[in-house]
Design a protein around this motif. Sequence first.
Motif, mmCIF file in Angstrom:
data_model
loop_
_atom_site.group_PDB
_atom_site.id
_atom_site.type_symbol
_atom_site.label_atom_id
_atom_site.label_comp_id
_atom_site.label_asym_id
_atom_site.label_seq_id
_atom_site.Cartn_x
_atom_site.Cartn_y
_atom_site.Cartn_z
ATOM 1 N N GLU A 50 0.827 -1.207 0.000
ATOM 2 C CA GLU A 50 0.000 0.000 0.000
ATOM 3 C C GLU A 50 0.867 1.265 0.000
ATOM 4 O O GLU A 50 0.586 2.229 -0.720
ATOM 5 C CB GLU A 50 -0.902 -0.018 1.238
ATOM 6 C CG GLU A 50 -1.903 1.122 1.305
ATOM 7 C CD GLU A 50 -2.787 1.017 2.533
ATOM 8 O OE1 GLU A 50 -2.935 2.035 3.232
ATOM 9 O OE2 GLU A 50 -3.303 -0.095 2.785
ATOM 10 N N LEU A 51 1.935 1.240 0.785
ATOM 11 C CA LEU A 51 2.832 2.399 0.841
ATOM 12 C C LEU A 51 3.561 2.611 -0.487
ATOM 13 O O LEU A 51 3.663 3.738 -0.987
ATOM 14 C CB LEU A 51 3.855 2.218 1.967
ATOM 15 C CG LEU A 51 3.317 2.211 3.405
ATOM 16 C CD1 LEU A 51 4.433 1.902 4.396
ATOM 17 C CD2 LEU A 51 2.652 3.535 3.742
ATOM 18 N N TYR A 57 5.908 7.762 -0.988
ATOM 19 C CA TYR A 57 6.666 6.750 -0.256
ATOM 20 C C TYR A 57 7.665 6.043 -1.163
ATOM 21 O O TYR A 57 8.774 5.708 -0.738
ATOM 22 C CB TYR A 57 5.709 5.709 0.349
ATOM 23 C CG TYR A 57 4.974 6.192 1.566
ATOM 24 C CD1 TYR A 57 5.520 6.086 2.845
ATOM 25 C CD2 TYR A 57 3.703 6.760 1.433
ATOM 26 C CE1 TYR A 57 4.828 6.539 3.963
ATOM 27 C CE2 TYR A 57 3.008 7.216 2.546
ATOM 28 C CZ TYR A 57 3.571 7.110 3.798
ATOM 29 O OH TYR A 57 2.903 7.558 4.913
ATOM 30 N N ARG A 58 7.241 5.804 -2.414
ATOM 31 C CA ARG A 58 8.075 5.029 -3.330
ATOM 32 C C ARG A 58 9.427 5.694 -3.578
ATOM 33 O O ARG A 58 10.431 5.019 -3.780
ATOM 34 C CB ARG A 58 7.323 4.810 -4.647
ATOM 35 C CG ARG A 58 7.955 3.768 -5.547
ATOM 36 C CD ARG A 58 6.984 3.272 -6.608
ATOM 37 N NE ARG A 58 6.423 4.360 -7.400
ATOM 38 C CZ ARG A 58 5.138 4.704 -7.384
ATOM 39 N NH1 ARG A 58 4.282 4.054 -6.593
ATOM 40 N NH2 ARG A 58 4.684 5.695 -8.131
ATOM 41 N N ARG A 59 9.472 7.036 -3.527
ATOM 42 C CA ARG A 59 10.739 7.706 -3.803
ATOM 43 C C ARG A 59 11.747 7.548 -2.661
ATOM 44 O O ARG A 59 12.912 7.894 -2.789
ATOM 45 C CB ARG A 59 10.503 9.193 -4.084
ATOM 46 C CG ARG A 59 9.921 10.011 -2.948
ATOM 47 C CD ARG A 59 9.437 11.356 -3.446
ATOM 48 N NE ARG A 59 8.920 12.199 -2.375
ATOM 49 C CZ ARG A 59 9.656 13.089 -1.715
ATOM 50 N NH1 ARG A 59 10.921 13.250 -2.045
ATOM 51 N NH2 ARG A 59 9.123 13.822 -0.755
ATOM 52 N N PHE A 60 11.299 6.964 -1.542
ATOM 53 C CA PHE A 60 12.202 6.711 -0.428
ATOM 54 C C PHE A 60 12.579 5.229 -0.321
ATOM 55 O O PHE A 60 13.083 4.797 0.719
ATOM 56 C CB PHE A 60 11.568 7.164 0.884
ATOM 57 C CG PHE A 60 11.491 8.652 1.038
ATOM 58 C CD1 PHE A 60 12.624 9.390 1.355
ATOM 59 C CD2 PHE A 60 10.286 9.317 0.831
ATOM 60 C CE1 PHE A 60 12.547 10.763 1.490
ATOM 61 C CE2 PHE A 60 10.208 10.690 0.968
ATOM 62 C CZ PHE A 60 11.343 11.424 1.292
ATOM 63 N N VAL A 61 12.353 4.479 -1.395
ATOM 64 C CA VAL A 61 12.592 3.044 -1.345
ATOM 65 C C VAL A 61 14.061 2.715 -1.069
ATOM 66 O O VAL A 61 14.390 1.672 -0.503
ATOM 67 C CB VAL A 61 12.109 2.357 -2.645
ATOM 68 C CG1 VAL A 61 13.004 2.722 -3.824
ATOM 69 C CG2 VAL A 61 12.037 0.839 -2.456
ATOM 70 N N ASN A 62 14.980 3.630 -1.461
ATOM 71 C CA ASN A 62 16.408 3.390 -1.235
ATOM 72 C C ASN A 62 16.990 4.269 -0.128
ATOM 73 O O ASN A 62 18.214 4.323 0.049
ATOM 74 C CB ASN A 62 17.192 3.621 -2.532
ATOM 75 C CG ASN A 62 16.916 2.548 -3.561
ATOM 76 O OD1 ASN A 62 16.917 1.358 -3.240
ATOM 77 N ND2 ASN A 62 16.658 2.957 -4.795
ATOM 78 N N ALA A 63 16.136 4.943 0.614
ATOM 79 C CA ALA A 63 16.607 5.797 1.703
ATOM 80 C C ALA A 63 16.903 4.945 2.936
ATOM 81 O O ALA A 63 16.347 3.871 3.128
ATOM 82 C CB ALA A 63 15.567 6.855 2.031
#
Length: 319
Positions: A50-51, A57-63
């Motif tokens: 869902e996130l 949220y997706r742009r923080f997948v590699n954060a």
Amino acid sequence: MVLGQGATMSLMDISKIFSLLQPKQEDEDNEQCRALNNAVSSNDVTLLSELLSQESYRRFVNARSGWGVPVTPLRTAAALGHLKCLELLLEHGAEIDSLDVKAQTPLFTAVSGKHLDCVVALLKAGADPNGSQYNNCSPVLTAAREGDVDVLRELLEYGAEVDVKPKVPEWASSATACRGPLYISAVYGHLDCFKLLLLHGADPNYNCTDEKMLARIKQPKTVLEMCLRYGCGMEFIQLLMDFGADVYLPTLIIDKTTKQNEALALLLKERVCPKTLMSQARLAIRRYIPLTNKQPAIDSLDIPLLLRNYLKHDTCEII
């Protein structure tokens, strides 16, 4: 003066590596990033999906986030063995070989945690089977130490370096040279890993044919010597001889404290009894087969199955 320059460059390189690996403060404090990592930590695939369906949220997948050692969600999934979360993160663009501040990749943490399914998923997705060049250890060394033969097999079949050397400084003593996968699996008594490494082309004379090593260390310890010293048993000695170890390399000091008399007797017998012609032919053929995909290459040979099995050490010595 040259030595000083080398040390300065080394310190600069280390500083650069850690500056690249350190997470930015704004990422560390970011609510979206923490939410992703929390969903992975709790193995809540539904929430994670869902996130990730939301761009915010997706742009923080590699954060990176978290206390102590900030990590990416993929690293968390690999470390905890949460396969579904790991696969979902990969589908949404998670960087497969991202490093934490210890220079560990997600694959390395999956190997350390003995999460075979995650190891396979990461390798299939293109993870480097050798881990990071900046890490002193490697996935193969870790699997060999832990005796995890299934994980080790996957790594080797995906092209991991079978004779990977631990990263030690040039001034290291001869003791530090005895840390290859064969050494480690022998010292810890992992016979299945030991044989698997040899089947995938590990050099039974590891360290003792490397000119650079010999120029630095006069008498590096052979794998045979280490097996005798640690009382590994006859099976280890026999395997080394079957795979072509030079039985004249070890410097043997035979006294009352010498361990494994049967294993030592086996080695001494090999020094005076030549190998059979079939054994010599098997060694010669295996040397001409590429290290990568050695087993499939043998299976593709246009020879009887019995001989193919013999090349893979699947049968007894006499057929």
